[in-house]
Design a protein around this motif. Sequence first.
Motif, PDB file in Angstrom:
ATOM      1  N   MET A 106       4.288 -36.639   3.892  1.00 60.88           N
ATOM      2  CA  MET A 106       2.964 -36.019   3.780  1.00 60.88           C
ATOM      3  C   MET A 106       1.980 -36.747   4.681  1.00 60.88           C
ATOM      4  N   THR A 107       1.225 -35.997   5.476  1.00 62.58           N
ATOM      5  CA  THR A 107       0.260 -36.605   6.384  1.00 62.58           C
ATOM      6  C   THR A 107      -1.124 -35.986   6.180  1.00 62.58           C
ATOM      7  N   ILE A 108      -2.129 -36.721   6.639  1.00 66.46           N
ATOM      8  CA  ILE A 108      -3.493 -36.193   6.576  1.00 66.46           C
ATOM      9  C   ILE A 108      -3.604 -34.922   7.417  1.00 66.46           C
ATOM     10  N   THR A 109      -2.919 -34.882   8.543  1.00 68.16           N
ATOM     11  CA  THR A 109      -2.948 -33.702   9.402  1.00 68.16           C
ATOM     12  C   THR A 109      -2.412 -32.482   8.665  1.00 68.16           C
ATOM     13  N   GLN A 110      -1.320 -32.655   7.942  1.00 70.22           N
ATOM     14  CA  GLN A 110      -0.767 -31.543   7.169  1.00 70.22           C
ATOM     15  C   GLN A 110      -1.769 -31.038   6.136  1.00 70.22           C
ATOM     16  N   LEU A 111      -2.469 -31.960   5.504  1.00 67.93           N
ATOM     17  CA  LEU A 111      -3.466 -31.567   4.507  1.00 67.93           C
ATOM     18  C   LEU A 111      -4.628 -30.824   5.156  1.00 67.93           C
ATOM     19  N   HIS A 112      -5.018 -31.235   6.362  1.00 65.61           N
ATOM     20  CA  HIS A 112      -6.054 -30.501   7.107  1.00 65.61           C
ATOM     21  C   HIS A 112      -5.601 -29.060   7.348  1.00 65.61           C
ATOM     22  N   TYR A 113      -4.335 -28.884   7.720  1.00 58.55           N
ATOM     23  CA  TYR A 113      -3.805 -27.551   7.985  1.00 58.55           C
ATOM     24  C   TYR A 113      -3.791 -26.709   6.715  1.00 58.55           C
ATOM     25  N   VAL A 114      -3.414 -27.315   5.610  1.00 55.85           N
ATOM     26  CA  VAL A 114      -3.389 -26.608   4.327  1.00 55.85           C
ATOM     27  C   VAL A 114      -4.792 -26.120   3.963  1.00 55.85           C
ATOM     28  N   LEU A 115      -5.787 -26.969   4.149  1.00 51.56           N
ATOM     29  CA  LEU A 115      -7.169 -26.588   3.836  1.00 51.56           C
ATOM     30  C   LEU A 115      -7.631 -25.437   4.732  1.00 51.56           C
ATOM     31  N   ALA A 116      -7.218 -25.479   5.993  1.00 49.43           N
ATOM     32  CA  ALA A 116      -7.628 -24.419   6.921  1.00 49.43           C
ATOM     33  C   ALA A 116      -7.009 -23.078   6.531  1.00 49.43           C
ATOM     34  N   VAL A 117      -5.718 -23.078   6.174  1.00 52.79           N
ATOM     35  CA  VAL A 117      -5.059 -21.832   5.777  1.00 52.79           C
ATOM     36  C   VAL A 117      -5.667 -21.303   4.482  1.00 52.79           C
ATOM     37  N   ALA A 118      -5.968 -22.202   3.548  1.00 59.78           N
ATOM     38  CA  ALA A 118      -6.572 -21.787   2.284  1.00 59.78           C
ATOM     39  C   ALA A 118      -7.940 -21.150   2.513  1.00 59.78           C
ATOM     40  N   GLN A 122      -7.228 -17.880   5.119  1.00 57.23           N
ATOM     41  CA  GLN A 122      -6.220 -16.947   4.597  1.00 57.23           C
ATOM     42  C   GLN A 122      -5.446 -16.255   5.716  1.00 57.23           C
ATOM     43  N   ASN A 123      -5.244 -16.995   6.786  1.00 55.21           N
ATOM     44  CA  ASN A 123      -4.543 -16.454   7.941  1.00 55.21           C
ATOM     45  C   ASN A 123      -4.066 -17.629   8.788  1.00 55.21           C
TER      46      ASN A 123
END
Length: 313
Positions: free
Chosen positions: A1-13, A16-17
């Motif tokens: 798990m990385t901070i970058t991955q969490l940034h991506y998750v927040l962006a998709v949430a 919604q695309n």
Amino acid sequence: MTITQLHYVLAVAEYQNFTLAAEKCFVTQPTLSMQVQKLEDELDILIFDRGKKPIGVTQVGRKIVAQARNIVNEANRIQDVVDQEKGYVGGDFTLGIIPTVMPTLLPMFLKTFITKYPKVNLIIKEQHTESLIQNLRDGHLDAGIAATPLEIENLRERPLYYEPFVGYVPDNHRLAKHDNITPEDLDINDILLLRDGHCFREGIINLCEASENFEDSNFRLQSGSFETLVNLADEGLGMTLLPFLHTLELEGGKKKNLRHFKKPSPAREVSLIHHKSELKIQITEAMKDVIAGIVRGAIAFQDVKIVSPLGKR
């Protein structure tokens, strides 16, 4: 798990695309999708329901998104702590301001602030209160300026000044011969209002203690600007109420139509709002000091009664 991955998750949430989220994160869509998929595989859960359009967040995904936001905020605190230790006041700072405050307040403090703190890259966005609060929660704003109290969980309100309401009463109005007015003099069906979405409108309705079912022709004349309301009043369509700082910009001929309230004057509390995590607090404090210092000289009223911007209806 990385901070970058969490940034991506927040962006998709948020968007919604996957394609739009990738654009906002300045990466390719396959790169973002792969990293989100890797995180889901690592956690052995699905964060997003890709079968929905727009993309949905699963039940467990909502919990992951909330925690990801906390982690990203805390990660950002590391640089923030270093900046504070060094006494550095600089970097990007995004400020939201509500429409009924921005035109009068911004010209008063902006030049002073950017001159005093040239290392701050100040990004200013005009937003209604509802959007401003949501963007503060989502981390898209570092601070906001709005009418308070709002009493929003996890957000701190720092009062900047108290701005009295002032009546604008044309010559042919029933209150034109009054030297001063009181809230009891007001009739909600006689007042030209801003359209829905403006907290100043709600403040006036609360001041008049209007009933839940009021409807009249004046509500078909709602506007998004004080200038329009003043012009409509001059045409004999009613009176209106203005924030005190806006009255300073009226042309000389219109100032004769102003009627101040008997003390205590109804007023709105205008505050600097930020997240309780206090990210970039050194810039927030600098802005608070500059604004409060400048406005203090423009508003001499002390005996005021705060009118809530929260709707009663």
